[in-house]
Design a protein around this motif. Structure first.
Motif, mmCIF file in Angstrom:
data_model
loop_
_atom_site.group_PDB
_atom_site.id
_atom_site.type_symbol
_atom_site.label_atom_id
_atom_site.label_comp_id
_atom_site.label_asym_id
_atom_site.label_seq_id
_atom_site.Cartn_x
_atom_site.Cartn_y
_atom_site.Cartn_z
ATOM 1 N N ALA A 170 0.822 -1.213 0.000
ATOM 2 C CA ALA A 170 0.000 0.000 0.000
ATOM 3 C C ALA A 170 0.850 1.254 0.000
ATOM 4 O O ALA A 170 0.523 2.238 -0.672
ATOM 5 C CB ALA A 170 -0.934 0.006 1.216
ATOM 6 N N VAL A 171 1.952 1.233 0.744
ATOM 7 C CA VAL A 171 2.847 2.391 0.777
ATOM 8 C C VAL A 171 3.425 2.640 -0.614
ATOM 9 O O VAL A 171 3.481 3.788 -1.083
ATOM 10 C CB VAL A 171 3.979 2.184 1.805
ATOM 11 C CG1 VAL A 171 5.068 3.245 1.633
ATOM 12 C CG2 VAL A 171 3.420 2.228 3.222
ATOM 13 N N LEU A 172 3.829 1.572 -1.306
ATOM 14 C CA LEU A 172 4.370 1.722 -2.660
ATOM 15 C C LEU A 172 3.311 2.321 -3.594
ATOM 16 O O LEU A 172 3.604 3.248 -4.358
ATOM 17 C CB LEU A 172 4.830 0.370 -3.197
ATOM 18 C CG LEU A 172 5.229 0.335 -4.683
ATOM 19 C CD1 LEU A 172 6.385 1.286 -4.960
ATOM 20 C CD2 LEU A 172 5.577 -1.087 -5.123
ATOM 21 N N SER A 173 2.096 1.809 -3.537
ATOM 22 C CA SER A 173 1.034 2.303 -4.422
ATOM 23 C C SER A 173 0.743 3.779 -4.194
ATOM 24 O O SER A 173 0.613 4.557 -5.143
ATOM 25 C CB SER A 173 -0.247 1.484 -4.201
ATOM 26 O OG SER A 173 -0.042 0.128 -4.553
ATOM 27 N N GLU A 174 0.634 4.179 -2.917
ATOM 28 C CA GLU A 174 0.341 5.581 -2.614
ATOM 29 C C GLU A 174 1.510 6.490 -2.956
ATOM 30 O O GLU A 174 1.324 7.599 -3.451
ATOM 31 C CB GLU A 174 -0.037 5.740 -1.137
ATOM 32 C CG GLU A 174 -1.452 5.293 -0.816
ATOM 33 C CD GLU A 174 -2.514 6.244 -1.367
ATOM 34 O OE1 GLU A 174 -2.172 7.221 -2.058
ATOM 35 O OE2 GLU A 174 -3.698 5.996 -1.099
ATOM 36 N N LEU A 175 2.723 6.039 -2.700
ATOM 37 C CA LEU A 175 3.896 6.863 -3.018
ATOM 38 C C LEU A 175 3.968 7.148 -4.512
ATOM 39 O O LEU A 175 4.305 8.261 -4.928
ATOM 40 C CB LEU A 175 5.176 6.181 -2.551
ATOM 41 C CG LEU A 175 5.521 6.292 -1.067
ATOM 42 C CD1 LEU A 175 6.791 5.490 -0.756
ATOM 43 C CD2 LEU A 175 5.713 7.755 -0.664
ATOM 44 N N ARG A 176 3.648 6.151 -5.333
ATOM 45 C CA ARG A 176 3.681 6.351 -6.781
ATOM 46 C C ARG A 176 2.728 7.467 -7.194
ATOM 47 O O ARG A 176 3.070 8.339 -8.005
ATOM 48 C CB ARG A 176 3.307 5.055 -7.507
ATOM 49 C CG ARG A 176 4.374 3.986 -7.490
ATOM 50 C CD ARG A 176 3.957 2.767 -8.281
ATOM 51 N NE ARG A 176 3.728 3.092 -9.691
ATOM 52 C CZ ARG A 176 3.478 2.176 -10.620
ATOM 53 N NH1 ARG A 176 3.407 0.884 -10.277
ATOM 54 N NH2 ARG A 176 3.295 2.522 -11.875
ATOM 55 N N LEU A 177 1.523 7.467 -6.612
ATOM 56 C CA LEU A 177 0.535 8.488 -6.969
ATOM 57 C C LEU A 177 0.870 9.843 -6.365
ATOM 58 O O LEU A 177 0.687 10.879 -7.005
ATOM 59 C CB LEU A 177 -0.850 8.030 -6.522
ATOM 60 C CG LEU A 177 -1.398 6.831 -7.308
ATOM 61 C CD1 LEU A 177 -2.619 6.249 -6.621
ATOM 62 C CD2 LEU A 177 -1.726 7.221 -8.742
ATOM 63 N N VAL A 178 1.382 9.838 -5.126
ATOM 64 C CA VAL A 178 1.761 11.100 -4.486
ATOM 65 C C VAL A 178 2.862 11.794 -5.282
ATOM 66 O O VAL A 178 2.890 13.028 -5.396
ATOM 67 C CB VAL A 178 2.215 10.845 -3.032
ATOM 68 C CG1 VAL A 178 2.919 12.064 -2.457
ATOM 69 C CG2 VAL A 178 1.018 10.476 -2.163
ATOM 70 N N SER A 225 -3.633 -1.820 -8.934
ATOM 71 C CA SER A 225 -2.475 -1.737 -8.047
ATOM 72 C C SER A 225 -2.573 -2.678 -6.853
ATOM 73 O O SER A 225 -1.586 -3.335 -6.487
ATOM 74 C CB SER A 225 -2.296 -0.300 -7.537
ATOM 75 O OG SER A 225 -2.033 0.584 -8.589
ATOM 76 N N LEU A 226 -3.754 -2.750 -6.236
ATOM 77 C CA LEU A 226 -3.894 -3.535 -5.009
ATOM 78 C C LEU A 226 -3.526 -5.009 -5.225
ATOM 79 O O LEU A 226 -2.609 -5.518 -4.569
ATOM 80 C CB LEU A 226 -5.316 -3.380 -4.468
ATOM 81 C CG LEU A 226 -5.574 -3.836 -3.028
ATOM 82 C CD1 LEU A 226 -6.797 -3.109 -2.468
ATOM 83 C CD2 LEU A 226 -5.807 -5.329 -2.935
ATOM 84 N N PRO A 227 -4.198 -5.737 -6.125
ATOM 85 C CA PRO A 227 -3.826 -7.139 -6.307
ATOM 86 C C PRO A 227 -2.446 -7.326 -6.930
ATOM 87 O O PRO A 227 -1.746 -8.303 -6.618
ATOM 88 C CB PRO A 227 -4.922 -7.691 -7.228
ATOM 89 C CG PRO A 227 -5.478 -6.506 -7.916
ATOM 90 C CD PRO A 227 -5.350 -5.360 -6.976
ATOM 91 N N SER A 228 -2.028 -6.389 -7.783
ATOM 92 C CA SER A 228 -0.721 -6.534 -8.437
ATOM 93 C C SER A 228 0.419 -6.460 -7.426
ATOM 94 O O SER A 228 1.334 -7.298 -7.434
ATOM 95 C CB SER A 228 -0.532 -5.453 -9.505
ATOM 96 O OG SER A 228 -1.467 -5.604 -10.548
#
Length: 348
Positions: A43-51, A93-96
């Motif tokens: 989750a941190v990786l997914s949010e960091l990418r968007l941030v 992003s979540l399942p990947s």
């Protein structure tokens, strides 16, 4: 070659080029994500990418024409944008990223071979989009090449299943983009007949047309989608924080991977793919994504992975299929003296 034919090919080539550039950038995603996930949580990786991706997109919006700012605000209020963010960001992003913690980057890359098939099937079902001979041939070659590459290399399991689930969501996102691009909501200009609207009505119509054009801007759609994607992924991040499983990248290599994913891959590819996928058949843009496994393997070799001849042959076959399906065919013009006919389609 006539000038009309040249401009038609040129106009068709730009969206295809945008999709292909997106694919080249995407091919680095699984490998770089695997590096980041060594220390970071999904989750941190997914949010960091968007941030990291959203601020540069907003800067481009602010530096652009005035209607773009209002267009982003309008897009953020549209249910369509939420659906795009859900299918193209959150449910991808979540399942990947969870899947990448349970399988290898190589397996994830090879699993992405299912994306062209999933996209073509969903486009056929939702849009009634019939595959042309060239697209069908390209899809067949691409699928065959990926199957050859995957022989003995795929680690099937929960991780692989999660990767495919994310890809199914992204295939739906691709088709939804195409549907939006095939039904533009741009009103016609003011009438010049004797019963034309008043000057006020004409000005209102022109303003509406300008707004509609701004709403269809790929940068506007990408920015609004990225913002909503970050919002939709926030509960997942809060869950990780609450359960104590949230973790930041703790190495320079991990932060470098996150920075590249956010600044170079996420934002630019959302804008490029939105532009291309709205303008070419979903089966074409989906088939182009078949290059991800081949290019992903090429990047892996560049990083030191041993060369496998079978994978090289399969990757080359997949790339040939993509060229067959995605490269626009030149249009032909009726000979002089014959009755005017409709131009032949770009892709046969």
């Amino acid at each position: 070659m006539t000038s009309d034919g040249s401009s038609s090919v040129s106009g068709a080539a730009l969206p295809v080029a945008a999709v292909l550039l997106s694919v080249v950038l995407w091919s680095t995603t699984y490998g770089l994500s695997a590096i980041a996930l060594v220390t970071a949580s999904p989750a941190v990786l997914s949010e960091l990418r968007l941030v990291l991706a959203v601020p540069p997109l907003l800067v481009l919006i602010l530096l652009g024409a005035r209607p773009r700012v209002a267009a982003v605000l309008r897009a953020l209020r549209r249910p369509r944008t939420i659906v795009l963010a859900l299918t193209g960001v959150a449910l991808f992003s979540l399942p990947s990223n969870i899947g990448l913690t349970q399988t290898t980057a190589g397996t994830a890359s090879l699993m992405s071979a299912s994306l062209p098939v999933l996209t073509a099937l969903i486009a056929w079902r939702l849009l009634g989009e019939r595959m042309t001979r060239r697209v069908l041939m390209g899809l067949t070659l691409t699928t065959a090449g990926i199957v050859v590459s995957a022989v003995g290399a795929v680690d099937l399991g929960t991780g692989a299943a999660l990767i495919v689930a994310g890809l199914a969501s992204y295939a739906l996102y691709t088709v939804l983009l195409r549907r939006a691009g095939s039904t533009p909501e741009i009103p016609s200009g003011p009438s010049t007949s004797a019963t034309a609207a008043t000057a006020t009505d004409a000005a209102a119509t022109d303003a509406a047309a300008t707004d509609a054009a701004a709403d269809a801007d790929p940068l506007v759609v990408a920015t609004a989608t990225a913002v909503w994607g970050a919002v939709l992924l926030a509960p997942w991040l809060l869950f990780e924080v609450a359960t104590g499983s949230a973790a930041w990248p703790s190495t320079g290599e991990g932060w470098a991977a996150v920075a590249f994913l956010g600044l170079v891959v996420t934002g630019p590819t959302m804008a490029l793919f939105t532009y291309g996928a709205e303008r070419v058949p979903a089966a074409v843009s989906g088939t182009a994504t078949g290059a991800v496994p081949a290019l992903g393997y090429a990047f892996a070799v560049a990083l030191g992975e041993p060369v496998d001849a079978v994978k090289v042959v399969g990757g080359a076959l997949a790339l040939v299929g993509i060229v067959v399906a995605a490269v626009p065919q030149r249009t032909t013009r009726p000979p002089r003296g014959t009755r005017s006919r409709q131009m032949l389609p770009v892709n046969r």
